[in-house]
Write an enzyme that holds these catalytic residues in place. Sequence first.
Site, PDB file in Angstrom:
ATOM      1  N   GLY B 287       0.833  -1.204   0.000  1.00 42.12           N
ATOM      2  CA  GLY B 287       0.000   0.000   0.000  1.00 42.12           C
ATOM      3  C   GLY B 287       0.869   1.255   0.000  1.00 42.12           C
ATOM      4  O   GLY B 287       2.011   1.252  -0.457  1.00 42.12           O
ATOM      5  N   SER B 288       0.326   2.318   0.635  1.00 38.59           N
ATOM      6  CA  SER B 288       0.899   3.659   0.476  1.00 38.59           C
ATOM      7  C   SER B 288       2.331   3.835   0.973  1.00 38.59           C
ATOM      8  O   SER B 288       3.004   4.775   0.570  1.00 38.59           O
ATOM      9  CB  SER B 288       0.005   4.676   1.167  1.00 38.59           C
ATOM     10  N   THR B 289       2.773   2.977   1.881  1.00 38.32           N
ATOM     11  CA  THR B 289       4.158   3.120   2.334  1.00 38.32           C
ATOM     12  C   THR B 289       5.109   3.033   1.142  1.00 38.32           C
ATOM     13  O   THR B 289       6.212   3.564   1.167  1.00 38.32           O
ATOM     14  CB  THR B 289       4.535   2.018   3.345  1.00 38.32           C
ATOM     15  N   PHE B 290       4.640   2.401   0.082  1.00 35.96           N
ATOM     16  CA  PHE B 290       5.483   2.192  -1.077  1.00 35.96           C
ATOM     17  C   PHE B 290       5.736   3.487  -1.855  1.00 35.96           C
ATOM     18  O   PHE B 290       6.678   3.579  -2.641  1.00 35.96           O
ATOM     19  CB  PHE B 290       4.834   1.136  -1.991  1.00 35.96           C
TER      20      PHE B 290
END
Lengths: 366, 661
Positions: B287-290
């Site tokens: 998800g967004s951590t990427f």
Amino acid sequence: MIKTSEIDKPLILAMMALVAIGFVMVYSTSYIMAMKRFGNEYFFIKKHLMFIALGFLLFFIAANVEYRLYKRWIYLIIFISLVSLIILTFVHSISSEAGGARRWIKLGHLTFQPSEPAKLAVVIYLAYYLAAKKDKIKTFSIGVIPPIIMSGLFMLFILKEPDFGTALTLGAITIIMMFIAGVRLRYLFSIFFAAMPIIYLMVTRVDYRMKRVLVFLDPWMDPGGAGFQLVQSLIAFGAGGIWGVGLGEGKQKLFYLPEAHTDFILSVIGEELGLIGVSALLILYLIILVSGIRISFKAADLFGQYLAIGITMLIVLQAAVNMAVVLALLPTKGLTLPFISYGGTSLIVNMTGMGILVNIWRNRET
Amino acid sequence: MIIPYLKFRVIIILLSFVSIFIIIFAKTVELQVLERDKLKAKADNQHLKTMNIIPMRGSIYDREMKELAVSMEVDSIYAQPFRIDDAGKSANLVAAALSIDRKELESKFTSKKSFVWVKRQLDFAKAEKVRKLNIQGIGFVKEGKRFYPNPQVASHLIGFVGVDSKGLEGVELGYEEYMAGTSSRLIRERDALGNEISLGSLRQESSKGSDIVLTIDKTIQYIAEKELFKVVANSQAKGGMVIVMAPRTGEILAMANAPHFNPDIFFEYKSPNIWRNKATTDAFEPGSTFKVFLLAALFEEGAARADDLFFCENGHYSVADRTFHDVKKFGWLNLTQIIKYSSNIGAAKAGDRLGKERLYRYIKDFGFGAKTGVGLPGEVGGSVPLLKEWSKVTIGNISFGQGMSTTGIQLLSAFSAIANNGYLMRPYVIKRILNGKGDAIEEFRPSVIRKVISEETARRVTNVIREVTKTDGTGVRAAIDGFEVAGKTGTAQKPDFSVGGYSSDKYVSSFIGFAPADNPEIAILVVVDEPSGEFYGGAIAAPVFKEVATQSLAYLGVFPRGMGTTAQDWNTRVKGAVGYPKDRIAKSLYITQKEPDSLDWERKDFSHMPDFSARTVRSVLRLAREVQIEVRILGSGKAVYQKPLPGEKINHGQAAEVWFK
């Protein structure tokens, strides 16, 4: 008494070395079993020490008895030997049995094995007869028939015990002595081929002998059963390696090797003293062989020559057969290792034989 | 006198015998030299009866040499039936002492075997009962038994051993060959009758296995687990993980998994899944951590700057057959805001600008799609679609962490590269391996896999993700008083294979970050799997990050700057806040002696124990600081007793204890 200059030193030193090795090894192989069976670790070695003493006594007597006298006493010697074998066979009250064979005569606490002196008697007889008939030795009726009959008679009684190994050894010595005396080769071959079917039958008709042959052909066929003894013997040699595991350190004598102190003592030597120990033994027997033949060559008369060869053969042939058996080169026979094995009569007779050799040497041609 | 003919025949006999002797000699050489090994093996086999006994397995320590797994010597009881006189009576007595089946025991005592086990790995009291019976033919040997002094700590990482003391999971499995020790055995010499030979006695040949020292710090592990279990319980989540790493070295300081299992009773859990160290064995969509990695690639390539504006389509953006959504409707956002507010549409557009080739290259360079080689069994590499399979939608998806998967360890390692001036370090959990004498036989050191981005880029990325934890950023709840935190939230819908898309109610909430932002000491990943109710990473995972980071930094002696706080004040505050385990108090004081920005925590070899007697607590602590030893304070008043005693040498990693009255 004998002066040291009159002794064939290598022969006597070899004998003494073998007796000494035997003394140590009999103790090493027997003390645990002696402990277990008799509660006394010195049980066997004490008796062995007594036999050695007796052996030396007879060795000195024989060395001092003019060997030509045996010619004069020859029929007495033959008679006593035969009678003792007959007693063994037919008078069970004073003979003792072990492992299905009746090989020992009991005299009080002592037992002795008539077949051992009998072998020496036959050798003396053959030396006497072949020397006496040297001119007619090439004829069949004089050169072949009488020695075969005499020898055969003894073999018959020995087979009756039964002691197949000793009988065969006696037969082989007879052939060797006849060969040396100049009996025609074709007669000797005939005897050999005539004996083959008899030997064959005697082996195949008797279960345990047949088994021994089969085991010999493939010891690992049944390592836990029939092949047990032989396999354990081979394992002992392997465990010893070149240097051996050390005196007294062997494990194979711990009931893995039946008869470790008698017939299979070489296996324990192989384990404890290694290839070095076995090689030393081979060299000592080789010294006896060469010395014996040298004495034969120097002997003052033909009787002495034949007698020296015969006695030498008695020791060296038995040593060779015993070694070959424990190394699985020959089927199991039940013969002791001369001078080494526990077994009083054999030791005493062999030492007496050595005494006779010394005497022949003392009376040699100069 | 001698006729030549006879002499000739004698020589034939002589030569025949010489030949026979040569054959005998040759055969002897064959047996004693050529076939020796084969025969010797057979000899040993029948003389030696070998019993395998369980060896003393190597210990597992944390980085401070605190025991995490140890083997203790316990008694095992055996019997030699042939030496037992009265099998029935003996069986009665022994069965009663051990509360085991009498009949079974009696059949053992009457068996033909020369050796039987009666009962293995007994506790001392029971063994003592049997020893007191003093029955002939009953013997005792020491066997190793595995103990986990803190079965609640790091169980997934450490793993466990089976009944035969062989490693089955985790470090126990992965380093089996080091820890197992050489097969230890009891040797008895036998004669052909199977009797024990009186000459030889029982011999035991055993050597302890090697010890494993982990990079894990038991205290940080404890902190991570405590906070993880708390959040999993509170949010009724399916599970989760917390990984703490030293970003400059790649050392893993903690690796916590939920739900927890107890390695002492591992067999009581229904599913082996619970044993798995999911931080390395399971891949998930990040998800967004990427988006952080997208940002790094954009900066490194010069494809975008922090203040470049992207139009975020008011929350709906259709690409080919897909429509991307944002949580909130955004108009124009610059790149920093896209990260701060976590706009998927903005990320997708930025990704588009970078292009799939470059994005793919950076993803691979950051180590995704390949195992990290962390040194644990069963690691997987996650998956990144092959470049040729990328569609227009794929770029968008991957830009915000969908359509690819990663393990926790991969994600944190890649993220640590940003904290570490662009150097990607190989993560590792094994610090060193010690032989039985305590000498290191293998030492693992930090190793750089590659430099992924420049220092400048790393600094610029850090500056952007600092914003995440500020004021209205998604990760504001990860902020720590006195420190700047660089991090990123993640809220990923879980793929639902039954409908071929994404689940609408199953989320993976995460937060990844490091602190202090300007001088990173620790990097932490928090992942909570399927929380109920609240599911945003910023709401679920960020507070966990805050707790773990605050307590760990305090423990490590990293203190906020320019706040006018002393170390002591800070300690008091932190202690009061999170309820430290008792033995941590002194530990924290010890740590205050260290340079805050140093990651070399190896203690110098300290000499001998000072005499603490009659000193006050304060005085003892001061003295302990001076000689750099760790003390545990027990009671209050004046010191009355201490362990080790004054003048004794202290073993590495051993804490001193001082009693006060």
